[in-house]
Write a protein that holds these residues in place. Structure first.
Motif, PDB file in Angstrom:
ATOM      1  N   LYS A 144       3.511  -6.858 -19.960  1.00 13.44           N
ATOM      2  CA  LYS A 144       3.306  -8.253 -20.366  1.00 13.44           C
ATOM      3  C   LYS A 144       2.363  -8.356 -21.555  1.00 13.44           C
ATOM      4  O   LYS A 144       1.867  -9.444 -21.852  1.00 13.44           O
ATOM      5  CB  LYS A 144       2.718  -9.045 -19.188  1.00 13.44           C
ATOM      6  N   ARG A 145       2.108  -7.241 -22.231  1.00 18.99           N
ATOM      7  CA  ARG A 145       1.087  -7.269 -23.269  1.00 18.99           C
ATOM      8  C   ARG A 145       1.388  -8.298 -24.359  1.00 18.99           C
ATOM      9  O   ARG A 145       0.484  -8.940 -24.892  1.00 18.99           O
ATOM     10  CB  ARG A 145       0.863  -5.879 -23.869  1.00 18.99           C
ATOM     11  N   ALA A 146       2.674  -8.497 -24.661  1.00 14.62           N
ATOM     12  CA  ALA A 146       3.034  -9.429 -25.728  1.00 14.62           C
ATOM     13  C   ALA A 146       3.406 -10.809 -25.202  1.00 14.62           C
ATOM     14  O   ALA A 146       3.745 -11.701 -25.979  1.00 14.62           O
ATOM     15  CB  ALA A 146       4.185  -8.850 -26.544  1.00 14.62           C
ATOM     16  N   SER A 147       3.330 -11.001 -23.880  1.00 12.41           N
ATOM     17  CA  SER A 147       3.723 -12.306 -23.319  1.00 12.41           C
ATOM     18  C   SER A 147       2.593 -13.308 -23.469  1.00 12.41           C
ATOM     19  O   SER A 147       1.432 -12.987 -23.268  1.00 12.41           O
ATOM     20  CB  SER A 147       4.057 -12.164 -21.833  1.00 12.41           C
ATOM     21  N   ARG A 148       2.979 -14.536 -23.803  1.00  8.77           N
ATOM     22  CA  ARG A 148       1.986 -15.604 -23.864  1.00  8.77           C
ATOM     23  C   ARG A 148       1.551 -15.980 -22.451  1.00  8.77           C
ATOM     24  O   ARG A 148       2.305 -15.805 -21.492  1.00  8.77           O
ATOM     25  CB  ARG A 148       2.597 -16.853 -24.518  1.00  8.77           C
ATOM     26  N   VAL A 149       0.355 -16.540 -22.380  1.00  5.32           N
ATOM     27  CA  VAL A 149      -0.231 -16.890 -21.088  1.00  5.32           C
ATOM     28  C   VAL A 149       0.702 -17.766 -20.256  1.00  5.32           C
ATOM     29  O   VAL A 149       0.845 -17.575 -19.053  1.00  5.32           O
ATOM     30  CB  VAL A 149      -1.569 -17.625 -21.322  1.00  5.32           C
ATOM     31  N   ASP A 150       1.357 -18.731 -20.907  1.00  6.88           N
ATOM     32  CA  ASP A 150       2.180 -19.658 -20.128  1.00  6.88           C
ATOM     33  C   ASP A 150       3.457 -19.003 -19.599  1.00  6.88           C
ATOM     34  O   ASP A 150       4.178 -19.597 -18.814  1.00  6.88           O
ATOM     35  CB  ASP A 150       2.499 -20.920 -20.947  1.00  6.88           C
ATOM     36  N   GLN A 151       3.731 -17.775 -20.035  1.00 13.39           N
ATOM     37  CA  GLN A 151       4.902 -17.073 -19.502  1.00 13.39           C
ATOM     38  C   GLN A 151       4.521 -16.194 -18.314  1.00 13.39           C
ATOM     39  O   GLN A 151       5.383 -15.536 -17.740  1.00 13.39           O
ATOM     40  CB  GLN A 151       5.541 -16.199 -20.591  1.00 13.39           C
TER      41      GLN A 151
END
Lengths: 350, 355
Positions: A144-151
């Motif tokens: 999830k390193r590139a996932s935005r917080v809301d995802q």
């Protein structure tokens, strides 16, 4: 009241002070308006342990934590964290602690890796990518390193918050109800993370209102109720000191059983008050003797017993013995997760 | 210092990724410019359609000749009733109805214009008057027509863009910052920052600095857009204009910051912010000159900070005025900043609970 059977730890009769206390708080008091949120709390936390503060909502757990973190000044008392005075020198304390808050407290529009880099920046230098990857791996968010917080899911956000609490390689990590609102699977994953943090060399202080969590995760526990620490020990010792082995539960059909006869059953230490008149709950030092006696008593009074069960004593029984009421009653009465609300209306429930 | 820079960078990243804020800060004012530009701002040399009706006279013939000779007028002649009907339909800017010759040999003239046409109508009336006076006084009509063109050289866009700039600075400052800080507080972000060594004042400074950078970028984009599409004339010292943009942005950021101290949650912050910005939007000369507002409103408009920002941007941008003319505006904006900032600091809460 069974509470008298237990040693209520006073300030001087508590556990021997751990050899290397990383936190030493004495006589903490915090008032909000007229209400006393924290009423004379002492805590000594040893280096390298997972220390739990357990209690129902409104017990003063969060306020206690906030004072130790240097976020709020106590009205009375002294606090030393890793050798620094949290009241006089909160700035030094902030450098050596990591904090995860009850609310998620993450910025929108940033990815997990960007947040870790930013928080490193707040301590002086952006977190190097290798270290960020290490932290993400520790909390199981490598993918999830590139996932935005809301995802991220709620559990993932909580774990990211823990990663953020570790960017400065803190000596003490504070986790405020880290598993509240998580499903059982996510909760277990988070426990593993917390153990990983401790194994990485940090001392962990966490609050929880889950008995089970405190019992399985923590090396030592302070049980708080109404702004005071009512017990402080290892989970095993707390249960052992209770002087009871088990709880016997049943539902009584037909007539009720006389309380005097129940109290006279072999091994019974307490008849636990319940909201349901047909529910029977006995604490006992000898489950077998109590069960035999109970069955005979039911026979004699011609009542039927259903859902008969005996369970080993848990922290829940400890809380009951010390606070004089069941833990579930509190949890039901106070559904609001706002555990740091001043306990203004609590007298009503006594 | 590196911590501050990390935070500013993160803020800029977040600003660019926040679609809602991008819309309100950039697309919304740009749409205003596009729509108003398409309606009013097509060309700088405005042309008016004048309807001429009534009794024949030397004055009428002279007027028609003068107007037809000038670029600024298109002349339509016809029956008085028909021409007035065309005016009501918006097909004429001005209608002149010539009466019979009076005692001095000159006819009385009725001048009708569409009052809903705003500044456009005023310019048309003024230009028409010039022509009539010129013809009656026997001066060269051409020369007068030239003066009429000069008076319209400040195009609608020149007038409009500074107002829209001021509006977008106000919106991003008041609405953007107030809701942002309430959300930071509600979510515990301020509390989270407070348990790091990064001071809260530096966190606030970083947010303000990034908003200022965004404000300058936003202003540049709007100016370039208006210049490319609608031939905006830029006058005045660019450094002065930049300074006004920064001071104006600061004043409105401070107001937004102050609101965040009072609002309990993001919704109340947004409604307080709208309560503050909405009246200013209409009473501060963004869309039309404040002078054209009724007299009883004038003292009220003098209390609105946006009026001074509009003025401080418009005077240099449209008329090339310098600091000597706009310093009172700048003083009011600076005072707004100081007062709002004092209120903001007094009522600031890092925690929803106060304490």
């Amino acid at each position: 009241m069974p509470a008298s059977a237990l040693v209520r730890p006073a300030a001087d009769s508590r556990l021997p002070t751990p050899d290397q206390p990383v936190i030493e708080a004495r006589g903490l008091v915090k008032r909000y308006g007229g209400a006393v949120a924290v009423d004379g709390v002492d805590l000594v936390v040893a280096e390298g342990e997972i220390f739990g503060i357990l209690g129902p909502n409104g017990a003063g757990k969060t306020t206690t934590l906030e004072m130790v973190e240097g976020l709020r000044a106590p009205d009375a008392g002294t606090i030393r964290v890793a050798g620094f005075d949290a009241v006089a020198d909160p700035a030094s304390v902030r450098r050596v602690i990591g904090v995860q808050l009850q609310t998620t407290a993450l910025f929108d529009y940033l990815s997990a890796a960007e947040l870790i880099s930013l928080f490193g920046g707040l301590y002086g230098a952006p977190t190097p990518p290798a270290r960020a990857d290490e932290l993400l791996a520790l909390v199981g968010l490598t993918e999830k390193r590139a996932s935005r917080v809301d995802q991220l899911s709620g559990g993932q956000q909580q774990r990211l918050s823990i990663a953020l609490a570790l960017v400065n390689r803190p000596r003490v990590v504070f986790l405020d109800e880290p598993t509240t609102g998580l499903d059982p699977q996510a909760r277990r994953a988070l426990w593993a993370t917390v153990r990983g943090v401790r194994d990485g060399g940090a001392t962990v202080v966490l609050t929880t209102h889950y008995m089970e969590e405190a019992e399985t995760l923590c090396d030592r526990i302070a049980i708080m109720d109404r702004g005071r620490v009512i017990a402080l020990d290892t989970p095993a010792a707390l249960i052992r000191n209770l002087g009871m082995a088990a709880t016997v539960r049943a539902h009584v059909g037909g007539d009720t059983l006389p309380a005097a006869a129940l109290a006279a059953l072999p091994g019974v230490t307490t008849i636990v008050p319940t909201d349901d008149p047909t529910a029977l709950r006995l604490q006992t030092s000898d489950a077998q003797a109590t069960l035999v006696g109970l069955l005979a008593l039911a026979e004699a009074h011609r009542v039927s017993l259903t859902d008969l069960a005996s369970a080993q004593a848990t922290l829940e029984d400890v809380f009951l013995a010390l606070a004089g009421r069941t833990y579930e009653q509190d949890e039901q009465d106070e559904p609001a997760a706002d555990s740091h609300r001043p306990p203004a209306k609590r007298g009503r429930r006594r | 210092m590196p911590a501050l820079w990390s935070m500013i960078q993160a803020n800029l990243k977040m600003s660019v990724r926040n679609r809602t804020a991008l819309f309100w800060n950039l697309a919304f004012p740009a749409i205003f410019i596009l729509i108003f530009g398409a309606v009013f701002g097509r060309d700088a040399g405005v042309s008016f359609t004048v309807g001429i009706a009534g009794e024949a006279s030397a004055l009428r013939d002279g007027t028609v000749a003068a107007m037809e000779a000038a670029d600024a007028f298109a002349v339509e002649q016809g029956d008085a009733a028909a021409e007035l009907a065309e005016l009501e339909d918006g097909e004429r800017d001005v209608v002149l109805v010539f009466g019979p010759a009076g005692a001095d040999g000159r006819p009385a003239i009725d001048l009708a214009y569409d009052e809903t046409d705003g500044p456009n109508a005023r310019i048309a009336v003024a230009a028409t008057r010039q022509v009539l006076l010129g013809v009656a006084g026997g001066e060269t009509p051409l020369a007068i027509a030239e003066r009429a063109v000069t008076s319209t050289e400040v195009s609608f866009m020149d007038f409009f863009v500074p107002g829209i700039l001021a509006m977008s600075l106000m919106n991003s400052g008041v609405i953007g910052l107030s809701t942002a800080f309430v959300i930071y507080r509600e979510r515990g972000i301020l509390r989270r920052i407070k348990v790091t060594p990064f001071p809260l004042w530096a966190f606030i400074l970083a947010r303000v600095a990034s908003q200022l950078l965004v404000a300058v970028a936003q202003s540049l984009i709007l100016i370039v857009l208006a210049r490319l599409l609608f031939d905006l004339h830029l006058r005045g010292n660019p450094i002065l204009i930049l300074a006004v943009i920064l001071l104006g942005a600061l004043a409105f950021l401070a107001i937004g910051f102050a609101i965040s101290g009072f609002a309990r949650n993001a919704e109340t912050a947004a409604s307080y912010a709208n309560l503050v910005t909405f009246p200013m939007l209409f009473l501060s000369g963004v869309f039309f000159a404040v002078d054209s507002a009724p007299a009883w409103l004038q003292p009220i408009t003098r209390l609105l900070p946006l009026r001074y920002l509009v003025d401080a941007l418009r005077e240099p941008m449209t008329r090339g005025r310098g600091i000597a003319e706009i310093w009172p505006d700048l003083l009011v904006l600076a005072a707004t900043f100081v007062v709002a900032m004092a209120v903001a600091v007094r009522f600031f809460r890092w925690d929803a609970r106060g304490a």
